[in-house]
Design an enzyme around this catalytic site. Sequence first.
Site, short mmCIF file in Angstrom:
data_model
loop_
_atom_site.label_atom_id
_atom_site.label_comp_id
_atom_site.label_asym_id
_atom_site.label_seq_id
_atom_site.Cartn_x
_atom_site.Cartn_y
_atom_site.Cartn_z
N GLY A 104 50.62 -38.59 19.79
CA GLY A 104 51.07 -38.56 18.40
C GLY A 104 51.77 -37.26 18.10
O GLY A 104 51.64 -36.28 18.84
N CYS A 125 47.51 -37.55 25.83
CA CYS A 125 48.27 -36.49 25.15
C CYS A 125 47.53 -36.01 23.90
O CYS A 125 46.50 -35.36 24.00
CB CYS A 125 49.69 -36.98 24.86
SG CYS A 125 50.81 -35.63 24.45
N TYR A 126 48.00 -36.36 22.69
CA TYR A 126 47.27 -35.97 21.47
C TYR A 126 45.82 -36.47 21.56
O TYR A 126 44.89 -35.79 21.13
CB TYR A 126 47.97 -36.59 20.25
CG TYR A 126 47.27 -36.32 18.93
CD1 TYR A 126 47.53 -35.16 18.21
CD2 TYR A 126 46.36 -37.25 18.40
CE1 TYR A 126 46.89 -34.91 17.00
CE2 TYR A 126 45.72 -37.00 17.19
CZ TYR A 126 45.99 -35.84 16.50
OH TYR A 126 45.37 -35.60 15.30
N HIS A 130 51.77 -38.94 30.13
CA HIS A 130 51.87 -40.31 29.61
C HIS A 130 51.90 -41.32 30.75
O HIS A 130 52.97 -41.60 31.29
CB HIS A 130 53.13 -40.45 28.75
CG HIS A 130 53.02 -39.74 27.44
ND1 HIS A 130 52.54 -40.33 26.30
CD2 HIS A 130 53.28 -38.44 27.11
CE1 HIS A 130 52.52 -39.46 25.32
NE2 HIS A 130 52.96 -38.30 25.79
N GLU A 170 51.76 -44.38 30.46
CA GLU A 170 52.37 -45.63 29.99
C GLU A 170 53.88 -45.69 30.22
O GLU A 170 54.48 -46.75 30.12
CB GLU A 170 52.05 -45.86 28.51
CG GLU A 170 52.66 -44.89 27.51
CD GLU A 170 51.82 -43.63 27.27
OE1 GLU A 170 51.16 -43.17 28.22
OE2 GLU A 170 51.85 -43.10 26.13
N GLY A 218 68.81 -66.55 19.60
CA GLY A 218 68.16 -65.47 20.35
C GLY A 218 66.81 -65.96 20.84
O GLY A 218 66.34 -67.03 20.42
N ASP A 278 63.66 -64.96 20.35
CA ASP A 278 62.50 -65.04 19.46
C ASP A 278 62.50 -66.31 18.60
O ASP A 278 61.53 -67.07 18.60
CB ASP A 278 62.41 -63.80 18.56
CG ASP A 278 62.45 -62.52 19.35
OD1 ASP A 278 62.17 -62.57 20.56
OD2 ASP A 278 62.77 -61.46 18.78
N SER A 299 64.24 -68.94 19.05
CA SER A 299 64.29 -70.14 19.88
C SER A 299 62.90 -70.52 20.36
O SER A 299 62.50 -71.69 20.30
CB SER A 299 65.19 -69.92 21.10
OG SER A 299 66.46 -69.52 20.69
N LYS A 313 57.77 -58.73 23.42
CA LYS A 313 58.99 -59.44 23.81
C LYS A 313 58.88 -60.07 25.23
O LYS A 313 59.24 -61.22 25.42
CB LYS A 313 60.16 -58.46 23.78
CG LYS A 313 61.50 -59.11 23.98
CD LYS A 313 62.14 -59.27 22.65
CE LYS A 313 63.55 -59.72 22.67
NZ LYS A 313 64.03 -59.90 21.30
#
Length: 519
Positions: A59, A86-87, A175, A177, A231, A233, A235, A375
Site C-alpha cells: 500500500g 511490502c506494507y 512483491h 505477485e 467484447g 465480457d 459476450s 478477466k
Amino acid sequence: MQFHKEREKILIIDFGSQVTKLIGRNIRELGVYSEIINIKDFLKIKEFHLIKGIIFSGGPSSVTSKNHQTVSKKIFEKNIPILGICYGLQLIAKLFGGKIKPSRSTREFGRAFLIKKKSSQLTKDFFKRKTTVWMSHEDAVIKLPKSFKTIASTSNSKLTIIENTKKKIYGVQFHPEVTHTKNGKQIFKNFIFSICKIKKNWNVSSQKLRLINEIRQEIKNDKVICALSGGVDSSVAALLINKAIKKNLICIMVDTGLMRKNEFKSSFDIFKKKYKLNVKLIDASKIFLKKLKGVANPEKKRKIIGKLFIKVFEKEAKKYKNIKYLAQGTLYPDIIESKSSTGSKTSKIKSHHNVGGLPKLMKLKLIEPLKEFFKDEVRILGKSLNLVNEINYKHPFPGPGLGIRIIGEITLEKIKILQEADNIYIKELLKNKLYYKIWQAYAALLPIKTVGVMGDARTYENICLLRAVTSNDGMTADYYNLPKKFLDRISNKIVNNVKGINRVVYDITSKPPSTIELE
Ligand code: XMP
C-alpha cells in the site's frame, strides 16, 4: 461488501497497492478461492471459520505516519496464518514491536537480489541461494520484531523475508505477485497449501452450471435486456444468461459507426447464427457522426458518445414490454475498484464510456453474472461456453471506439482511412502470431499532415500511429517490442494500401507516463 458466506477462502486485505488484484489472481490460478476486501469491510466479518489464510497487501501509506491503516492485534490470536507483503510486512513488524524507518539508504525500486539466510516452509523450492525479486518501497524494517527470524535479505533491506513459525506469521518486503519476481507463485503455493493447509476448491469451468442455475432462479420468467458490444465480457455474460433463460434475453448491439472494420457485423452474425441469440443490430452511425461534427476536444467527444449511446439504447429498449433486468459484464476488479481501500478518490484522467447510468435511468434491476471473476477467468468460462476464439481472446476495445483513436475532429473519411489501416495491422499481427502475445494493439490517426513522395510525386497526407502494449489490467502498460522486420513490412503495407496515409509511426511510450489510448 462481497464476502461469500459459504466458501472457504484465502482473504486478501487491500491496503491500496496497485497490484493487489494480482495476489487474488495468483491464488485463484492455484485452484483456491480468494477474495479481496478493504479494511472497513474486513472489520464487519463474523465468519472467521471460512478464512484459511490472510494476506496483507502492499500500500502507498507508511506505518510511520500517524494515520496509517492498520488491523487490530486480535487478528493474530485467531490462529489463521498471515502473510504480509511490502506494507503488509511492515505493518506486521510494527504490531510486533519491530522498528520501521523511511530512509533513502534502504529504499528499493525495481529489481533486487535476494540472498538466503535460513530455510523456511514459505520459501521451499522458491530459490536455492540467490534470486531476483521485484521491490517498490521507501520504508524498511530495521529492527526485527520479537520472536521473528530472518529468512532472506537484500543489500538494502536486511529483513526482506521474516517469519514467526509458532504463530504462522510471515512477511516479505518484495512483491511475489508480479511477474518480474522470479518464481513468485511458489511463495503463494507454499503459503496456501503447506502453511494454511487449504485444499483446492476453485475451478472456473465448474462454476458454469452453478451460474446458469443461479441466473435461472433469480430471473424466473422475467425479461432481461443486454447491451452487447462483441467484447469478451458482455459476450460471455449474454451466453450464460441465454443458457439460463433463452428467449427472454434480448440483446441489443448499437453500432456507433466507430467500430473496427467489419468486426461488429461479423460478431452480430456469430451471435445470431452460431449461438441463436435474440439479438438486434441498431445502425446509429449517422446520428453519432452528426453529433460529433466539429468536435475536437477528447473529453467532449467521450461525453457525446457516452450519452448518445445510452439514448439510442434506451429508445430501442422501450420497444420491448415488461423488461425487468439489465445484464452487464461487470468483472470482479470493477467491484474492487469501486471500493477504494483508502476511500480516497483517484484523479480523473478520462471520462470512461460505460453503461453504468442505464439501470437507474430505466428503472431496471442489474444482473451481473461475472462479478466474481477476473478477466482471465471470464475467458475460461467463455471457452467452456464454446465462445469462438476471435471474441474470447479479443483485445480490449474502448467504448468510444475509433472516436478516441482519430485525434481531433472525426469525419467519415477519417473513419474509413483508419479502419483500413487498423484492419491491415490487426490481420498482420494475427498472421505473424503476435496478436495473442500483446494485451492491446491498434492504429490511430494523427491530426497532422506531412509531406511524402510516392511515384516521384509529392504527397501531403495523414500520419498513422501504431500502438501495441503488454499489460495485466490496463492500469500500467509497456510498449511491445515488435520485431523490426514486422515494423518494416507493416509500414510498407499500410502506406501502399491505404489512400490518405503516407507516414507510419510506432508509439514507444509506457503507461505511465502515457495512457494506452491517445485521448
Ligand atoms: P487508458 O487509455 O486510460 O486505457 O490507459 C486503459 C484501458 O481502458 C480502455 N478504455 C476504455 N474502456 N470505455 C471502456 O470500456 C472507455 O471509455 C475507455 N477508455 C479507455 C483502453 O482501451 C485500455 O484498455
